[in-house]
Design a protein around this motif. Structure first.
Motif, PDB file in Angstrom:
ATOM      1  N   TYR A  31       0.820  -1.208   0.000  1.00  0.00           N
ATOM      2  CA  TYR A  31       0.000   0.000   0.000  1.00  0.00           C
ATOM      3  C   TYR A  31       0.864   1.272   0.000  1.00  0.00           C
ATOM      4  O   TYR A  31       2.040   1.229   0.340  1.00  0.00           O
ATOM      5  N   LEU A  87      -2.224  -8.522   2.974  1.00  0.00           N
ATOM      6  CA  LEU A  87      -3.626  -8.640   3.348  1.00  0.00           C
ATOM      7  C   LEU A  87      -3.916 -10.132   3.549  1.00  0.00           C
ATOM      8  O   LEU A  87      -3.823 -10.920   2.605  1.00  0.00           O
ATOM      9  N   GLN A 144     -15.568  -2.481   6.217  1.00  0.00           N
ATOM     10  CA  GLN A 144     -15.712  -2.472   4.766  1.00  0.00           C
ATOM     11  C   GLN A 144     -17.069  -1.954   4.308  1.00  0.00           C
ATOM     12  O   GLN A 144     -18.122  -2.380   4.801  1.00  0.00           O
ATOM     13  N   TYR A 166     -10.627  -7.846  -4.029  1.00  0.00           N
ATOM     14  CA  TYR A 166      -9.270  -8.006  -3.471  1.00  0.00           C
ATOM     15  C   TYR A 166      -9.044  -9.370  -2.846  1.00  0.00           C
ATOM     16  O   TYR A 166      -7.956  -9.675  -2.390  1.00  0.00           O
ATOM     17  N   ALA A 186      -4.620  -2.659  -4.716  1.00  0.00           N
ATOM     18  CA  ALA A 186      -4.920  -1.264  -4.377  1.00  0.00           C
ATOM     19  C   ALA A 186      -4.025  -0.282  -5.148  1.00  0.00           C
ATOM     20  O   ALA A 186      -4.471   0.797  -5.546  1.00  0.00           O
ATOM     21  N   SER A 203     -14.500  -2.067   0.083  1.00  0.00           N
ATOM     22  CA  SER A 203     -13.223  -1.768   0.724  1.00  0.00           C
ATOM     23  C   SER A 203     -13.487  -0.806   1.874  1.00  0.00           C
ATOM     24  O   SER A 203     -14.638  -0.468   2.156  1.00  0.00           O
ATOM     25  N   THR A 207      -8.900   2.959   1.900  1.00  0.00           N
ATOM     26  CA  THR A 207      -8.431   2.715   0.534  1.00  0.00           C
ATOM     27  C   THR A 207      -9.120   3.652  -0.457  1.00  0.00           C
ATOM     28  O   THR A 207      -8.483   4.163  -1.383  1.00  0.00           O
TER      29      THR A 207
END
Ligand code: PCA
Length: 323
Positions: A31, A87, A144, A166, A186, A203, A207
């Motif tokens: 990220y 993740l 989320q 994802y 991402a 998400s 993000t």
């Protein structure tokens, strides 16, 4: 000129000798540098360097610049890089236990996510040990929500939308709604939305904020479906080569990073959503029809997960329900 050169050489030799025992590690991050997970990783690296007196220097590589998100776990396992962050729920193909924090509506608050983490930690560590990887710390993304280019009052409204996934859970939910999932990391999100490759996703506010989703989609529904976690891991062989004093510092810095990161995630959660409103996005809870459809998809996914995760999975869920 000559003297200057000589002095510079002496100086660099001095530096080289003084750090000749220093271990230098790279840490692969998926990220962006400004994301709170990446910032915590940088703080963790700094603490390790300071408290080991430079005996272990960790350089973080955000935005998938060393290994892309999808490659990080394999790269750490194989020792191509000693350390990285991934993740967890994207690793469902390796073992269903990695998907436990993405079971819809199982743990939807920070307190419950923490309990689920504690309940699943022994199984997580054992599974990672099987891949010869050590867990250093783990930190959740905010709850989320659902991003959509179209207003989503009922499930039929989003049918056919191109959905950015994802992990397997997000792909399967998209399918349940008749959306068309594609896995995208991402780091490639802004481009995917800008070019129309993606029109919706599940998400966190984090993000969406990092990738400026308001430039591409108008609607954010604060579903609070689950809090998926990242984990910071180290290759077991690389770990075993560190001396005990360094290991103790790394373990302590990891515990500090974990505590700070959980607090930061929770602190930022509502802030991100406020930013969306300021940027002109429509922010709302999911409509009752949408919520029902998310819950139904979630129930089916949970049942399917339990089947795959067998006794190991059932034992963790039992431990969680008793906490
Ligand atoms: N952000 C990550 C995973 C979960 C989240 O909130 C992503 O979208 O890739």
């Amino acid at each position: 000129m000559k003297i200057k050169f000589l002095l510079a050489t002496v100086a660099s030799l001095a530096v080289m000798t003084s750090v000749s025992h220093a271990e230098k590690w790279d840490m692969a991050l998926a990220y962006s540098a400004t994301n709170f997970h990446s910032e915590m990783a940088a703080e963790f690296a700094k603490e390790v360097a300071e408290k080991t007196g430079g005996a272990l220097e960790i350089t973080t590589h955000p935005s998938g610049s060393l290994f892309g998100g999808a490659e990080i776990f394999g790269a750490v396992r194989k020792g191509l890089v000693p350390m990285g962050e991934r993740l967890i729920s994207a690793l469902g193909n390796e073992d269903p236990i990695y998907e436990i924090d993405a079971i819809p509506f199982l743990a939807t608050s920070y307190a419950d996510a923490k309990k689920l983490y504690e309940a699943s930690k022994p199984a997580l560590k054992e599974t990672l040990a099987g891949a010869r990887v050590e867990l250093l710390y783990s930190c959740p993304w905010p709850p989320q929500g659902f991003y959509s280019s179209k207003e989503a009052k009922v499930p039929a409204d989003v049918k056919g939308l191109k959905f950015r996934a994802y992990n397997a859970t997000t792909s399967k939910i998209a399918e349940a709604f008749g959306m068309v999932p594609t896995k995208i990391e991402a780091a490639e999100l802004s481009q995917a939305f800008a070019t129309g490759v993606a029109e919706s996703m599940i998400s966190s506010g984090a993000t969406g904020y990092d990738r400026k989703l308001w430039e591409h989609v108008k609607y954010y529904y604060d579903v609070k479906a689950w809090l998926p976690r990242n984990m910071v891991i180290v290759n077991a062989k690389a770990w075993s080569r560190l001396d005990d004093k360094v290991k103790a510092v790394v373990t302590e810095a990891a515990a500090n990073a974990e505590a700070k990161c959980w607090a930061k995630s929770e602190e930022l959660d509502t802030w991100y959503v406020e930013q969306f409103k300021e940027k002109g996005m429509s922010v709302a809870p999911a409509s009752p029809e949408m919520k029902k459809a998310f819950e139904e998809a979630g129930e089916a996914l949970k049942a399917e997960w339990l089947e795959r995760a067998g006794e190991k999975g059932a034992a963790v869920l039992k431990a969680y329900s008793e906490m």
